[in-house]
Write an enzyme that holds these catalytic residues in place. Structure first.
Site, PDB file in Angstrom:
ATOM      1  N   LYS A  80       0.848  -1.186   0.000  1.00 18.04           N
ATOM      2  CA  LYS A  80       0.000   0.000   0.000  1.00 18.04           C
ATOM      3  C   LYS A  80       0.886   1.239   0.000  1.00 18.04           C
ATOM      4  CE  LYS A  80      -3.820   2.181   2.592  1.00 18.04           C
ATOM      5  NZ  LYS A  80      -4.742   2.050   3.738  1.00 18.04           N
ATOM      6  N   SER A 155      -9.632   2.299   2.885  1.00 18.79           N
ATOM      7  CA  SER A 155      -8.758   3.021   1.985  1.00 18.79           C
ATOM      8  C   SER A 155      -7.752   2.129   1.257  1.00 18.79           C
ATOM      9  CB  SER A 155      -7.984   4.074   2.802  1.00 18.79           C
ATOM     10  OG  SER A 155      -7.147   3.460   3.778  1.00 18.79           O
ATOM     11  N   SER A 179     -10.043  -0.108   7.165  1.00 21.80           N
ATOM     12  CA  SER A 179      -9.474  -0.007   5.824  1.00 21.80           C
ATOM     13  C   SER A 179      -8.742  -1.237   5.318  1.00 21.80           C
ATOM     14  CB  SER A 179      -8.545   1.208   5.741  1.00 21.80           C
ATOM     15  OG  SER A 179      -9.279   2.401   5.820  1.00 21.80           O
TER      16      SER A 179
END
EC number: 6.3.5.7
Length: 501
Positions: A80, A155, A179
């Site tokens: 990420k 997210s 998330s």
């Protein structure tokens, strides 16, 4: 039979193929890089550097030839874009950091590299991890591989989409209010948020420091256990990392996988397990298709020997206002460092230093980030701190206590991850409150600092994936993973793939 990445369903299979020399790390990396290029329309990645990836893969092969390989050496992973990575851009999905390259690796990246894992690239995300749909990224929205007109969740939407679409066998994510779990649910993969402090936050670009926690996203509970083995552990560089004397000991998170509980049988490996069902998770706001799918999964757990027990988490509905006071307050503080002086976006034209600050931040941050900074600054301002922030922290303590009362009656808590399946792109962008409500079942776990995970358990409306949420007590990740693994041994939801993958 020659090795084919198309038949791979777990990291263990990849690791076994690499160990048997059925495939090299370089061949594997080339396969996934080709997939990433072909699936560019998903917008799952913000940065790919094929030469850097292949160099890591060749080093993994050399390491194996020297007899120095670990279980994960040569296994590809995507990170990420909130984890800083030396030599790669680290953008946090923001214009503010669009061209930033870190001089060091995040501890998570460093540890996975030490295990010999090969970085495929950086995955797209909501800007500074603020979002539930991955529509807030400066680099554009990510699309869900199951239906490209829908969101993948956020997210960590880029990581979820990459794993679901077969662009990476595993990815890192972060979970501040859901998330990892929510995009895992929306994208039909497995993901776990560990106990707060289990995984180092050093080098993880901060959103809300008392909530942010890194974790793995992959296809199976076993995958997540193996990845957590590499990621977790005390880190003196992170002041919130849990030291060994407080429970942050290194452990094998896979040690219970495939084992029946004490006194249980092979046919009912979870006999004696008490599953708590919060009545607040099965009421108003939960869509019928999600409830039906989750209850079917709970019936499967009963067949495995578990007992269902009703519990109560009475402050669940307060988790949204509490979270949206505390998290923006911490974001307001954390994001004050991005001013265009030492790094990050700097406005091209300005009159003086103050004007440069204002213009750089106005241009560098997106609308949702600005909204949360303003909310956070407001609740921390003189005259409002006691009324909002202090009250929110008191309720946060009550929420954590509610979980402990529930765990006195059960061993694990289960329920839906989200009230609905993934929604259409653009459906909620004009209504922030509706977007925030999508996190109603994940926020309280984060506020309490407990471990939680999402496990694929079926499909809802539009043939979209539904995740079952498992919540454990502090430091109970190994038992949580055992419980998820038993379900996956009895079902095949985690093996389902989107048609285009």
């Amino acid at each position: 039979m020659p090795f084919s990445a198309d038949s791979v369903t777990s990291l263990r299979q990849l690791a076994d193929a690499l160990a048997a020399r059925s495939v090299s790390a370089e061949e594997l990396a080339r396969t996934y890089l080709a997939r990433i290029e072909q699936a560019g329309a998903l917008n799952a990645f913000t940065h790919v550097d094929a030469e850097r990836t292949l160099a890591q893969a060749r080093e993994a092969d050399a390491r194996r030839a020297r007899g120095e390989a670990t279980l994960l050496t040569g296994v590809p992973v995507a990170h990420k874009d909130v984890f800083v990575t030396r030599g790669w851009r680290a953008t946090a999905g923001s214009k503010m950091l669009a061209n930033y390259e870190s001089p060091f690796d995040a501890t998570v990246v460093e540890r996975m590299a030490a295990a010999g894992m090969v970085t495929l690239g950086k995955t797209n995300m909501d800007e500074f991890a603020m979002g539930s749909s991955n529509e807030n990224s400066f680099f554009g929205a990510v699309r869900n591989p199951w239906d490209t007109d829908r969101v993948p969740g956020g997210s960590s939407g880029g990581s979820a989409a990459a794993v679901a679409a077969g662009l990476a066998p595993a990815a890192t994510g972060t979970d501040t209010g859901g998330s990892i779990r929510q995009p895992s649910s929306f994208s039909g993969i497995t993901g776990i948020k560990p106990t707060y402090g289990r995984v180092s936050r050093y080098g993880m670009i901060a959103f809300a420091s008392s909530l942010d926690q890194g974790g793995p996203m992959a296809h199976t509970a076993e995958d997540c256990a193996l990845l957590l083995n590499a990621m977790a552990g005390f880190d003196a560089k992170d002041s919130t990392s849990i030291p060994p004397e407080q429970g942050g000991v290194d452990e094998d998170f896979a040690r219970y996988l495939g084992q029946p509980r004490a006194g249980a049988s092979e046919s009912q490996p979870l006999a004696g397990l008490r599953i708590g069902l919060p009545r607040e998770y099965f009421g108003k706001g939960l869509s019928p298709d999600v409830e039906e799918t989750v209850r079917a999964a709970l019936r499967q757990y009963e067949q495995l020997g578990a007992t269902l027990v009703e519990v109560s988490l009475p402050k669940t509905e307060l988790s949204i206002p509490v979270y949206y006071v505390i998290a923006p307050a911490e974001a307001s503080s954390n994001l004050s460092r991005f001013d265009g002086v030492r790094y990050g976006h700097r406005a091209a034209e300005y009159r003086d230093l103050l004007d440069m600050y204002k213009k750089s931040r106005a241009e560098g941050f997106g609308a949702e980030v600005k909204r949360r900074i303003m909310v956070g600054t407001y609740v921390l301002s003189h005259g409002y701190y006691d009324a909002y922030y202090l009250q929110a922290q008191k309720i946060r303590r009550i929420i954590a206590d509610d979980f402990q009362r529930a765990f006195a009656q059960c061993d694990v808590i289960m329920g839906p991850v989200a009230p609905t399946v993934a929604w259409k792109l653009g459906e909620k962008t004009s209504d922030p409150v509706q977007m925030y409500l999508a996190d109603i079942f994940t926020l309280s776990t984060s506020l309490a600092g407990l471990p939680g995970m999402s496990v694929p358990c079926g499909f809802g409306d539009g043939n979209m994936p539904v995740g079952l949420q498992l919540i454990g007590n502090y430091f109970d990740e190994a038992r949580l993973l055992q419980t998820a693994h038993a379900f996956q041994q009895a079902t095949d939801w985690h093996l389902r793939r989107p048609a285009k993958a």
